[in-house]
Motif scaffolding. Structure first.
Motif, PDB file in Angstrom:
ATOM      1  N   GLU A 142      15.343  -3.149  -1.818  1.00 47.33           N
ATOM      2  CA  GLU A 142      14.435  -2.890  -0.714  1.00 47.33           C
ATOM      3  C   GLU A 142      13.538  -1.688  -1.002  1.00 47.33           C
ATOM      4  O   GLU A 142      12.352  -1.696  -0.671  1.00 47.33           O
ATOM      5  CB  GLU A 142      15.222  -2.661   0.582  1.00 47.33           C
ATOM      6  CG  GLU A 142      14.349  -2.614   1.814  1.00 47.33           C
ATOM      7  CD  GLU A 142      15.147  -2.704   3.100  1.00 47.33           C
ATOM      8  OE1 GLU A 142      14.531  -2.828   4.166  1.00 47.33           O
ATOM      9  OE2 GLU A 142      16.395  -2.641   3.037  1.00 47.33           O
ATOM     10  N   VAL A 143      14.105  -0.651  -1.618  1.00 45.96           N
ATOM     11  CA  VAL A 143      13.290   0.505  -2.003  1.00 45.96           C
ATOM     12  C   VAL A 143      12.174   0.064  -2.945  1.00 45.96           C
ATOM     13  O   VAL A 143      11.010   0.455  -2.781  1.00 45.96           O
ATOM     14  CB  VAL A 143      14.159   1.591  -2.669  1.00 45.96           C
ATOM     15  CG1 VAL A 143      13.281   2.669  -3.292  1.00 45.96           C
ATOM     16  CG2 VAL A 143      15.098   2.224  -1.650  1.00 45.96           C
ATOM     17  N   GLU A 144      12.510  -0.753  -3.940  1.00 45.45           N
ATOM     18  CA  GLU A 144      11.504  -1.205  -4.902  1.00 45.45           C
ATOM     19  C   GLU A 144      10.445  -2.077  -4.242  1.00 45.45           C
ATOM     20  O   GLU A 144       9.254  -1.970  -4.554  1.00 45.45           O
ATOM     21  CB  GLU A 144      12.193  -1.960  -6.041  1.00 45.45           C
ATOM     22  CG  GLU A 144      13.035  -1.058  -6.943  1.00 45.45           C
ATOM     23  CD  GLU A 144      13.723  -1.820  -8.054  1.00 45.45           C
ATOM     24  OE1 GLU A 144      13.887  -3.052  -7.907  1.00 45.45           O
ATOM     25  OE2 GLU A 144      14.099  -1.195  -9.054  1.00 45.45           O
ATOM     26  N   GLU A 145      10.865  -2.942  -3.309  1.00 43.77           N
ATOM     27  CA  GLU A 145       9.896  -3.787  -2.608  1.00 43.77           C
ATOM     28  C   GLU A 145       8.924  -2.941  -1.792  1.00 43.77           C
ATOM     29  O   GLU A 145       7.710  -3.200  -1.781  1.00 43.77           O
ATOM     30  CB  GLU A 145      10.631  -4.773  -1.699  1.00 43.77           C
ATOM     31  CG  GLU A 145      11.339  -5.899  -2.432  1.00 43.77           C
ATOM     32  CD  GLU A 145      12.095  -6.812  -1.489  1.00 43.77           C
ATOM     33  OE1 GLU A 145      12.152  -6.497  -0.276  1.00 43.77           O
ATOM     34  OE2 GLU A 145      12.633  -7.835  -1.952  1.00 43.77           O
ATOM     35  N   ILE A 146       9.448  -1.936  -1.112  1.00 45.81           N
ATOM     36  CA  ILE A 146       8.592  -1.072  -0.297  1.00 45.81           C
ATOM     37  C   ILE A 146       7.618  -0.299  -1.175  1.00 45.81           C
ATOM     38  O   ILE A 146       6.423  -0.204  -0.878  1.00 45.81           O
ATOM     39  CB  ILE A 146       9.446  -0.122   0.558  1.00 45.81           C
ATOM     40  CG1 ILE A 146      10.152  -0.917   1.656  1.00 45.81           C
ATOM     41  CG2 ILE A 146       8.586   0.985   1.178  1.00 45.81           C
ATOM     42  CD1 ILE A 146      11.145  -0.114   2.463  1.00 45.81           C
ATOM     43  N   PHE A 147       8.113   0.244  -2.286  1.00 50.07           N
ATOM     44  CA  PHE A 147       7.225   0.983  -3.177  1.00 50.07           C
ATOM     45  C   PHE A 147       6.189   0.076  -3.827  1.00 50.07           C
ATOM     46  O   PHE A 147       5.055   0.500  -4.073  1.00 50.07           O
ATOM     47  CB  PHE A 147       8.030   1.722  -4.237  1.00 50.07           C
ATOM     48  CG  PHE A 147       8.440   3.106  -3.815  1.00 50.07           C
ATOM     49  CD1 PHE A 147       7.502   4.091  -3.590  1.00 50.07           C
ATOM     50  CD2 PHE A 147       9.776   3.423  -3.623  1.00 50.07           C
ATOM     51  CE1 PHE A 147       7.854   5.358  -3.188  1.00 50.07           C
ATOM     52  CE2 PHE A 147      10.151   4.688  -3.213  1.00 50.07           C
ATOM     53  CZ  PHE A 147       9.187   5.666  -3.004  1.00 50.07           C
TER      54      PHE A 147
ATOM     55  N   ALA B 219      -0.810   7.752   2.805  1.00 46.44           N
ATOM     56  CA  ALA B 219      -1.010   7.091   4.091  1.00 46.44           C
ATOM     57  C   ALA B 219      -0.249   5.770   4.148  1.00 46.44           C
ATOM     58  O   ALA B 219       0.360   5.431   5.172  1.00 46.44           O
ATOM     59  CB  ALA B 219      -2.502   6.858   4.329  1.00 46.44           C
ATOM     60  N   ALA B 220      -0.289   5.024   3.051  1.00 49.16           N
ATOM     61  CA  ALA B 220       0.448   3.759   3.003  1.00 49.16           C
ATOM     62  C   ALA B 220       1.947   3.989   3.107  1.00 49.16           C
ATOM     63  O   ALA B 220       2.666   3.250   3.794  1.00 49.16           O
ATOM     64  CB  ALA B 220       0.109   3.020   1.705  1.00 49.16           C
ATOM     65  N   LYS B 221       2.416   5.028   2.469  1.00 42.62           N
ATOM     66  CA  LYS B 221       3.852   5.319   2.471  1.00 42.62           C
ATOM     67  C   LYS B 221       4.340   5.731   3.859  1.00 42.62           C
ATOM     68  O   LYS B 221       5.479   5.475   4.229  1.00 42.62           O
ATOM     69  CB  LYS B 221       4.142   6.427   1.454  1.00 42.62           C
ATOM     70  CG  LYS B 221       5.616   6.626   1.141  1.00 42.62           C
ATOM     71  CD  LYS B 221       5.780   7.645   0.033  1.00 42.62           C
ATOM     72  CE  LYS B 221       7.240   7.901  -0.293  1.00 42.62           C
ATOM     73  NZ  LYS B 221       7.400   8.940  -1.334  1.00 42.62           N
ATOM     74  N   ASN B 222       3.462   6.361   4.647  1.00 41.34           N
ATOM     75  CA  ASN B 222       3.853   6.812   5.982  1.00 41.34           C
ATOM     76  C   ASN B 222       4.150   5.660   6.934  1.00 41.34           C
ATOM     77  O   ASN B 222       4.817   5.860   7.956  1.00 41.34           O
ATOM     78  CB  ASN B 222       2.766   7.712   6.575  1.00 41.34           C
ATOM     79  CG  ASN B 222       2.789   9.114   5.992  1.00 41.34           C
ATOM     80  OD1 ASN B 222       3.798   9.551   5.439  1.00 41.34           O
ATOM     81  ND2 ASN B 222       1.682   9.821   6.103  1.00 41.34           N
ATOM     82  N   VAL B 223       3.645   4.449   6.630  1.00 37.74           N
ATOM     83  CA  VAL B 223       3.973   3.289   7.465  1.00 37.74           C
ATOM     84  C   VAL B 223       4.895   2.303   6.751  1.00 37.74           C
ATOM     85  O   VAL B 223       5.402   1.362   7.366  1.00 37.74           O
ATOM     86  CB  VAL B 223       2.699   2.543   7.926  1.00 37.74           C
ATOM     87  CG1 VAL B 223       1.851   3.434   8.813  1.00 37.74           C
ATOM     88  CG2 VAL B 223       1.895   2.034   6.735  1.00 37.74           C
ATOM     89  N   ALA B 224       5.112   2.511   5.462  1.00 43.70           N
ATOM     90  CA  ALA B 224       5.824   1.517   4.649  1.00 43.70           C
ATOM     91  C   ALA B 224       7.267   1.305   5.084  1.00 43.70           C
ATOM     92  O   ALA B 224       7.803   0.196   4.964  1.00 43.70           O
ATOM     93  CB  ALA B 224       5.780   1.929   3.173  1.00 43.70           C
ATOM     94  N   PHE B 225       7.928   2.356   5.585  1.00 44.02           N
ATOM     95  CA  PHE B 225       9.342   2.262   5.944  1.00 44.02           C
ATOM     96  C   PHE B 225       9.565   2.018   7.439  1.00 44.02           C
ATOM     97  O   PHE B 225      10.703   1.918   7.885  1.00 44.02           O
ATOM     98  CB  PHE B 225      10.070   3.551   5.547  1.00 44.02           C
ATOM     99  CG  PHE B 225      10.217   3.752   4.063  1.00 44.02           C
ATOM    100  CD1 PHE B 225      11.334   3.278   3.385  1.00 44.02           C
ATOM    101  CD2 PHE B 225       9.244   4.411   3.341  1.00 44.02           C
ATOM    102  CE1 PHE B 225      11.477   3.468   2.019  1.00 44.02           C
ATOM    103  CE2 PHE B 225       9.369   4.609   1.975  1.00 44.02           C
ATOM    104  CZ  PHE B 225      10.493   4.137   1.309  1.00 44.02           C
ATOM    105  N   LEU B 226       8.486   1.926   8.220  1.00 47.23           N
ATOM    106  CA  LEU B 226       8.630   1.838   9.671  1.00 47.23           C
ATOM    107  C   LEU B 226       9.355   0.574  10.124  1.00 47.23           C
ATOM    108  O   LEU B 226      10.189   0.621  11.038  1.00 47.23           O
ATOM    109  CB  LEU B 226       7.254   1.903  10.339  1.00 47.23           C
ATOM    110  CG  LEU B 226       6.742   3.293  10.725  1.00 47.23           C
ATOM    111  CD1 LEU B 226       5.331   3.190  11.294  1.00 47.23           C
ATOM    112  CD2 LEU B 226       7.669   3.958  11.725  1.00 47.23           C
ATOM    113  N   LEU B 227       9.061  -0.560   9.529  1.00 48.76           N
ATOM    114  CA  LEU B 227       9.704  -1.807   9.939  1.00 48.76           C
ATOM    115  C   LEU B 227      11.191  -1.786   9.596  1.00 48.76           C
ATOM    116  O   LEU B 227      12.016  -2.306  10.358  1.00 48.76           O
ATOM    117  CB  LEU B 227       9.009  -3.005   9.283  1.00 48.76           C
ATOM    118  CG  LEU B 227       7.536  -3.200   9.654  1.00 48.76           C
ATOM    119  CD1 LEU B 227       6.983  -4.458   8.997  1.00 48.76           C
ATOM    120  CD2 LEU B 227       7.342  -3.266  11.159  1.00 48.76           C
TER     121      LEU B 227
END
Length: 352
Positions: A100-105, A266-274
């Motif tokens: 999941e970490v890799e998918e988010i990154f 900016a992308a990272k700030n929303v990447a983990f929200l879901l």
């Protein structure tokens, strides 16, 4: 402080003084002196660090174990049988795995930056209108409507992340439709700043959303104002067990043109929200409900006498239905609100 047993083959995140890295352990120094990693990446930027890297105990502030591959032999353990100082903190990441970490990154790395209403913009709008769940974030709104010009608006699904430069192109009518649509469920952190800026600076209405800061406050038993007004980064550390040094707090979004580091941030700030919302809903708020489901599901299978099972399956004989606890969200409420808990049918208990 907890002892930390590390073995070869584990995937770990090391929180260091000025950086945060993730990699696989290939060697552990004697007397807990250092740990050697391969396939190392910078956790803030996801950029690879070439070659094997040695990290000494004196550099390490926190250690997170992402995945563990057991290796026989006590000599593979970091600190086993030694009197060396203990690592400051050792916590396994049980709430988010390596995949999941890799998918988010990967989504962060492949984010789509849009600064004008071109073909790329309309492709993004077309895609976002098909989504039922979207994470939202805005940069440059620390003071709400009083912040000056908002800088970026980010929208993320479970597949893509779009970063719109609203300082150049403003919030368009198509964006406003997505922000207000009743068909879309949104996830936001600290929605009051975002809603204030959207309404008074952009003329945009924000529809129903799940606020992860509200979820944090609502499920915190002992409220403390200073401690509980957490940033999204602090919530990710607290609930998903991400390392404290995994975000760069010094990035500004005001200057133009924006560089890749700013856009990625900016992308990272929303990447983990879901992922954070999913944890709040299913592991915190609905925990007692899932336990009730589990007890009911096992109620028939626990009988060793098959005749009892046959009787229980007869129409009108499901006595276990009467043992189901009335569903209430696991939220600490004030005394005056205690009468308004939601029951299993989705109705307020004080309704006639």
């Amino acid at each position: 402080m907890d002892d930390l047993n590390l073995v070869k083959g584990q995937i770990v995140i090391l929180d260091l003084e000025d950086e945060c890295v993730i990699g696989e352990i290939v060697h552990i120094g004697s007397k807990r002196s250092f740990v050697r990693l391969r396939n190392v990446k910078d956790f803030q930027t996801n950029l690879p660090i070439v070659g094997t890297q040695d990290y000494y105990y004196s550099e390490i502030k926190h250690v997170k174990i992402v995945e563990s591959e057991s290796v026989d032999g006590a000599d593979n353990e970091l600190g086993a049988g030694t009197s060396a100082p203990r690592v400051v903190v050792a916590t396994a990441i049980a709430r988010i795995n390596l995949e999941e970490v890799e998918e988010i990154f990967n989504r962060v790395d492949s984010h789509i930056f849009i600064h004008q209403t071109d073909a790329k913009y309309y492709d993004a709008i077309k895609y976002l209108k098909t989504q039922k769940l979207i994470a939202l974030g805005m940069e440059g709104i620390e003071l709400g409507r009083h912040s000056g010009t908002p800088s970026l608006l980010s929208m993320a699904s479970n597949e893509r992340i779009y970063v719109f430069d609203i300082k150049w192109m403003n919030v368009t009518s198509e964006m406003k439709t997505i922000l207000a649509s009743p068909k879309v469920r949104r996830v936001i952190h600290d929605g009051r700043r975002l809603e204030d800026a959207l309404k008074h600076q952009c003329g945009a209405t924000l529809g129903r959303y799940f606020d992860t800061l509200v979820a944090h406050i609502s499920t915190t038993e002992e409220y403390d104002e200073q401690y509980n007004e957490l940033t999204i980064q602090e919530c990710l550390v607290k609930y998903l067990n991400l390392p404290k040094n995994s975000f760069d707090p010094n990035i500004s979004f005001e200057n133009r043109p924006l560089n890749e580091l700013q856009r990625r941030a900016a992308a990272k700030n929303v990447a983990f929200l879901l992922t954070l919302q999913d944890y709040f809903v299913h592991d915190v708020m609905l925990d007692s409900f899932y336990q009730t489901c589990s007890r009911y599901g096992a109620s028939l299978a626990v009988h060793t006498n098959p005749l009892v099972g046959i009787m229980e399956l007869s129409k009108g004989r499901n006595d276990d239905l009467h043992d189901i606890e009335r569903f209430k969200l696991d939220i600490k409420e004030s005394d005056g609100a205690a009468e308004n808990n939601i029951d299993a049918g989705g109705n307020s208990e004080d309704q006639s």
